[in-house]
Design a protein around this motif. Structure first.
Motif, short mmCIF file in Angstrom:
data_model
loop_
_atom_site.label_atom_id
_atom_site.label_comp_id
_atom_site.label_asym_id
_atom_site.label_seq_id
_atom_site.Cartn_x
_atom_site.Cartn_y
_atom_site.Cartn_z
N LEU A 189 47.48 33.74 54.16
CA LEU A 189 47.80 34.85 53.26
C LEU A 189 47.64 34.46 51.80
O LEU A 189 47.11 35.22 50.99
CB LEU A 189 49.23 35.32 53.54
CG LEU A 189 49.44 35.96 54.92
CD1 LEU A 189 50.92 36.09 55.23
CD2 LEU A 189 48.77 37.33 54.98
N PHE A 190 48.12 33.28 51.44
CA PHE A 190 48.00 32.84 50.05
C PHE A 190 46.54 32.63 49.65
O PHE A 190 46.15 32.89 48.52
CB PHE A 190 48.81 31.57 49.82
CG PHE A 190 50.30 31.77 49.84
CD1 PHE A 190 50.88 32.91 49.31
CD2 PHE A 190 51.14 30.81 50.40
CE1 PHE A 190 52.25 33.10 49.32
CE2 PHE A 190 52.50 30.99 50.43
CZ PHE A 190 53.07 32.13 49.89
N ARG A 191 45.73 32.13 50.60
CA ARG A 191 44.30 31.99 50.31
C ARG A 191 43.68 33.36 50.02
O ARG A 191 42.90 33.51 49.07
CB ARG A 191 43.58 31.35 51.51
CG ARG A 191 43.81 29.87 51.69
CD ARG A 191 42.91 29.35 52.79
NE ARG A 191 43.20 27.95 53.11
CZ ARG A 191 43.75 27.54 54.26
NH1 ARG A 191 44.07 28.42 55.19
NH2 ARG A 191 43.97 26.25 54.45
N ALA A 192 44.00 34.32 50.86
CA ALA A 192 43.42 35.66 50.68
C ALA A 192 43.88 36.29 49.37
O ALA A 192 43.10 36.93 48.65
CB ALA A 192 43.81 36.55 51.87
N ALA A 193 45.16 36.09 49.02
CA ALA A 193 45.68 36.66 47.78
C ALA A 193 45.00 36.00 46.57
O ALA A 193 44.62 36.68 45.61
CB ALA A 193 47.19 36.46 47.71
N PHE A 194 44.83 34.68 46.61
CA PHE A 194 44.19 33.97 45.49
C PHE A 194 42.74 34.40 45.33
O PHE A 194 42.25 34.60 44.21
CB PHE A 194 44.28 32.46 45.73
CG PHE A 194 43.67 31.64 44.63
CD1 PHE A 194 44.15 31.71 43.33
CD2 PHE A 194 42.60 30.79 44.89
CE1 PHE A 194 43.59 30.95 42.32
CE2 PHE A 194 42.04 30.02 43.88
CZ PHE A 194 42.54 30.11 42.60
N ALA A 195 42.07 34.60 46.46
CA ALA A 195 40.66 35.02 46.39
C ALA A 195 40.53 36.44 45.87
O ALA A 195 39.49 36.81 45.30
CB ALA A 195 40.03 34.91 47.78
N ALA A 196 41.58 37.26 46.04
CA ALA A 196 41.50 38.67 45.65
C ALA A 196 41.80 38.91 44.19
O ALA A 196 41.50 39.98 43.66
CB ALA A 196 42.46 39.49 46.52
N VAL A 197 42.41 37.95 43.51
CA VAL A 197 42.88 38.17 42.14
C VAL A 197 41.87 37.58 41.15
O VAL A 197 41.50 36.42 41.27
CB VAL A 197 44.26 37.52 41.94
CG1 VAL A 197 44.77 37.77 40.54
CG2 VAL A 197 45.24 38.06 42.96
N PRO A 198 41.43 38.35 40.17
CA PRO A 198 40.47 37.81 39.19
C PRO A 198 41.16 36.83 38.26
O PRO A 198 42.36 36.93 37.99
CB PRO A 198 40.00 39.05 38.43
CG PRO A 198 41.11 40.04 38.59
CD PRO A 198 41.72 39.79 39.92
N PRO A 199 40.43 35.85 37.72
CA PRO A 199 41.03 34.81 36.89
C PRO A 199 41.70 35.32 35.62
O PRO A 199 42.59 34.64 35.08
CB PRO A 199 39.84 33.90 36.53
CG PRO A 199 38.83 34.15 37.60
CD PRO A 199 39.00 35.59 37.98
N ASP A 200 41.32 36.51 35.13
CA ASP A 200 41.91 36.98 33.88
C ASP A 200 43.16 37.82 34.11
O ASP A 200 43.72 38.37 33.16
CB ASP A 200 40.87 37.77 33.08
CG ASP A 200 40.31 38.97 33.87
OD1 ASP A 200 40.53 39.02 35.10
OD2 ASP A 200 39.64 39.81 33.24
N HIS A 201 43.60 37.93 35.34
CA HIS A 201 44.81 38.71 35.59
C HIS A 201 46.04 37.85 35.33
O HIS A 201 46.05 36.65 35.63
CB HIS A 201 44.82 39.23 37.04
CG HIS A 201 45.90 40.24 37.27
ND1 HIS A 201 47.19 39.89 37.59
CD2 HIS A 201 45.87 41.59 37.19
CE1 HIS A 201 47.92 40.98 37.71
NE2 HIS A 201 47.14 42.02 37.48
N PRO A 202 47.12 38.42 34.79
CA PRO A 202 48.30 37.61 34.46
C PRO A 202 48.96 36.97 35.68
O PRO A 202 49.71 36.00 35.52
CB PRO A 202 49.24 38.60 33.78
CG PRO A 202 48.73 39.96 34.12
CD PRO A 202 47.26 39.81 34.30
#
Length: 800
Positions: free
Chosen positions: A206-219
């Motif tokens: 789940l954490f892998r999927a969440a990290f992959a889904a969030v763009p680097p510029d998001h807070p």
């Protein structure tokens, strides 16, 4: 885990209809089980496992439906929504398994949205009120996978401002990073409570999927990254799977590459992650990358930045570790320069000063081992004492400072024979071990330091208590490391050496067999080119020679010669322990000659011992041991002139065995270790047909002992009566001259080391283990093995 949760929920679902008692389905624990099972189902889907888990959704749906029946009307909205979500894929598989009251709802949904029916593609609901936790992400974190645009999970998009998303059926549904993260938290909490590895593995998916889904510029990108890193670290701790560490490094690489802000901090994190990977798995390439990244960080950090001293300290530590694995002297000098700069940039009241002083002291200690320079060692002790002064008991760096100081003190004892230094080293290491918790990552290395120091003390003790304690503590240190730890060969070598000495003292055959097994394992597990391999090979060769003496089997002696030769071939010419290694090989060859009568073995033994007796980097004790055995071998060969020359060199070095600045008892002990030299020197001269020279050598050697027997410093006494200050100054200069190293006139160490490094691949350094017990000449083996400079084992250098 799935079966356990499923059984618990089914039991609740059965109990309520059977008894009419809604308590089991209304129990808060039921919600926890529901959330955890839903998280596990989500993780399985995200992780590429089974498809839609109809069984699980059937149980979850009925739990929520029973709660709807039991709760007041104004409290069951959330449960009704969850029930319809869970029953969606169940209705598609078997409508009769769904409450009849919901049939009309699902039929209508299928008619209005045929492409979405039966909701099986994305059957995941948002969590209610996730617990406050470092891993929590607000529920509005929902992203379109194509546009990476933040959208609200509870408000429909405005068709006038939000263009329709790509309807490519292969693109999949929008990814709800918040829901994935919150479900990951659920599974992590379950793992922390029950220790179920399936829960932790699900959290990772789940954490892998969440990290992959969030763009680097998001807070919230950093928070998703931290979640994944924490879970990977926990997985490694539980499984020792090195892939978890490698994935952690990849996450940090991504962060260092993609971060839009704090890029420098991300690079520093990457260097630290690479160091962590190296510490657990080894690999010089990984360590070099960590060094390069940290250099880049320092280059981009302003001189006035408060973070610069910490970066310099980290670089110094990395470079010191790199030196220990490569033997590159320039790397070690760069480490010392970095540590000096870090100390110079730290204010006296800074809490980090103790750690930075200790880093400098440790690097100086390593340099003193490389060069044999007593002045460098004295500076290491001074710096180490400053570090302990800046970190009193209770200070977070107290134990670390004691560890490094203890190593320097022990080395000073080995070089000087000053027993006071050794007792101080033992006290420092005992205090360090006492201040280190059992679960501390440095617990094993600090126990190893104590064990090695007790081993050195056992050579001066009148009973075997110190030796037995040294074996027990070193065994505990070795047992504290996992089987895949890159430093395990060093620990095995240390334990083997302690057992070699114990076997020699007690004639314990079991201890000798275990010692040989450990020494062999250390050699086998260490790759060619590693800086410590020559030492491990010497240790094994010496142990096999000891095994030959116990069993009389020539095969052990022949193997000792082969392994010893390999250690010599891999060692650096300027390695201070090369003389001792050559002595081990020469002794084995001489023994082999005595067994076989093969003159080739005798000739090789003489050649090897002649080299050992002439090395400028060798300790006085090693030079004397090599010279004595060289004289014996030359005598057996009939070369009485060479035998005499070897003994003349031995006699000339006797004053260096006991400098006048040592305590009287220490001087007497060191001279006692070379007893019999006067008679052997005279015998060599008589065999060479030079009786007059025999008398001179006898008087020269015995004169030193006579001076020790008499306290005849009458001229100094009279000077002290007339001019005490002048007498003290004279004594100070006399003692300083007595301490001068025979090789003190060598050229600058940097230039010498650079030339040496250019001649051969780096290999031998004296940094992390003890030398094996080896014996004196075959004609007069001492009761206790002479095991290094000054007749003591060379304990390991494991101080951080």
């Amino acid at each position: 885990m799935r079966e356990k949760l499923l059984a618990a929920i089914r039991a609740r679902n059965s109990h309520t209809p059977d008894t009419g008692d809604p308590t089991p389905v209304l129990d808060p624990a039921a919600l926890k089980e529901m959330d955890t099972l839903l998280a596990l189902v989500t993780a399985t889907s995200v992780g590429g496992g089974r498809g839609v888990d109809v069984e699980a959704f059937h149980a979850l749906g009925w739990l929520c439906w029973l709660r709807v029946q039991a709760l007041p009307v104004d409290e069951w909205d959330d449960d009704l929504g969850c029930a319809t979500m869970a029953f969606g894929p169940v209705f598609a598989a078997d409508p009769s398994a769904v409450p009849e009251a919901l049939h009309e709802f699902f039929a209508q949904q299928a008619a209005e949205h045929p492409a979405d029916a039966p909701f099986a593609d994305h059957p995941f609901a948002d969590d209610d009120d996730p617990a406050e936790d470092d891993r929590f992400v607000p529920e509005d974190l929902v992203f379109d996978p194509e546009r990476h645009e933040l959208r609200s999970g509870s408000q429909a998009p405005d068709p006038d401002t939000d263009p329709a998303p790509d309807t490519d059926p292969d693109s999949g549904p929008p990814v709800d990073a918040a829901a994935l993260t919150n479900k990951g938290v659920e599974l992590t909490e379950w793992y922390e409570r029950d220790g179920d590895p399936e829960a932790l593995q699900g959290a990772l998916h789940l954490f892998r999927a969440a990290f992959a889904a969030v763009p680097p510029d998001h807070p919230k990108w950093d928070l998703c990254r931290i979640n994944l890193v924490i879970a990977l670290g926990t997985w490694y701790d539980a499984t020792r799977d090195p892939d978890a560490l490698r994935e952690t490094v990849d996450v940090f690489r991504t962060a260092a590459r993609d971060a839009r802000s704090e890029r420098l901090a991300r690079r520093a994190d990457l260097s630290a992650a690479l160091r962590m990977l190296f510490d657990h798995t080894g690999g010089t390439a990984t360590l070099r990358e960590a060094v390069d990244v940290r250099r880049d960080v320092i280059a981009a950090t302003a001189d006035a930045s408060p973070k610069l001293p910490a970066h310099l300290t980290d670089l110094g530590g990395l470079l010191r570790r790199l030196y220990e694995h490569t033997g590159d002297a320039e790397t070690l000098h760069e480490a010392i320069d970095a540590h000096r700069s870090a100390v110079a940039a730290t204010s006296p009241g800074d809490e980090e000063l103790a750690a930075r002083l200790t880093g400098l002291g440790g690097a100086l200690q390593t340099l003193s081992e490389h060069t044999g320079d007593p002045e460098v060692l004295r500076e290491a002790i001074v710096v180490g004492r400053r570090g302990t002064g800046a970190a009193p008991a209770g200070h977070p760096y107290h134990a670390m400072c004691l560890a490094n100081l203890g190593v320097s003190l022990r080395t000073a004892f080995e070089d000087t024979g000053d027993l006071d230094l050794l007792h101080e080293a033992v006290d420092a290491h005992r205090a360090c071990a006492a201040a280190t918790p059992d679960d501390h990552p440095s617990r094993a290395s600090r126990l190893l330091n104590l064990g090695n120091t007790l081993l050195a003390l056992s050579g001066r003790a009148t009973d075997g208590a110190a030796l037995r304690e040294a074996v027990a503590i070193t065994r505990a240190a070795t047992a504290a490391l996992p089987d895949d730890h890159p430093d395990l060969p060093m620990y095995k070598s240390n334990l083997g050496n302690a057992l070699f000495i114990l076997a020699d003292e007690t004639r314990d055959q079991g201890a000798l067999a275990e010692a040989c097994e450990l020494a062999r394992a250390a050699v086998t597990a260490t790759p060619d080119g590693h800086a410590l391999k020559p030492r491990y090979q010497r240790n094994l060769a010496a142990g096999l020679t000891q095994l030959f003496r116990r069993t009389g089997e020539q095969r052990w002696l022949r193997e000792a010669v082969v392994i010893g030769r390999a250690g010599v071939a891999a060692a650096d010419d300027d390695w201070p322990e090369l003389s001792r290694t050559l002595y081990v090989v020469g002794s084995a060859l001489y023994q082999l000659f005595r067994e076989t009568g093969d003159d080739a073995h005798l000739a090789e033994a003489r050649s090897v011992l002649a080299r050992a007796a002439a090395l400028p980097t060798a300790s006085v004790r090693d030079l004397i041991d090599a010279g004595r055995l060289l004289s014996t071998a030359a005598t057996v060969a009939g070369d009485h002139t060479a035998a005499l020359a070897a003994m003349e060199a031995v006699v000339s070095r006797l004053p260096l065995m006991a400098p006048r600045d040592l305590r009287r008892a220490d001087r007497e002990h060191r001279l006692g270790e070379v007893a019999g030299i006067a008679g052997r020197a005279a015998a060599a001269a008589l065999s060479a047909g030079r009786p007059k020279r025999a008398v001179e050598l006898l008087e020269q050697a015995r004169g030193l002992l006579l001076t020790e027997g008499m306290d005849a410093r009458t001229e100094l006494d009279r000077l002290r009566d007339r001019a005490p200050d002048l007498a003290d100054e004279f004594a100070r200069l006399r003692d300083r001259l007595a301490r001068l190293d025979p090789a003190a006139g060598r050229q600058d160490d940097r230039a010498r080391s650079a030339r040496c490094a250019a001649r051969r691949p780096p290999s031998g350094t004296r940094c992390s283990t003890v030398s094996a017990p080896v014996q004196g000449s075959p004609a007069s083996w001492p009761r206790r093995p002479s095991t290094g400079c000054g007749g003591r084992p060379k304990p390991g250098r494991s101080s951080w």
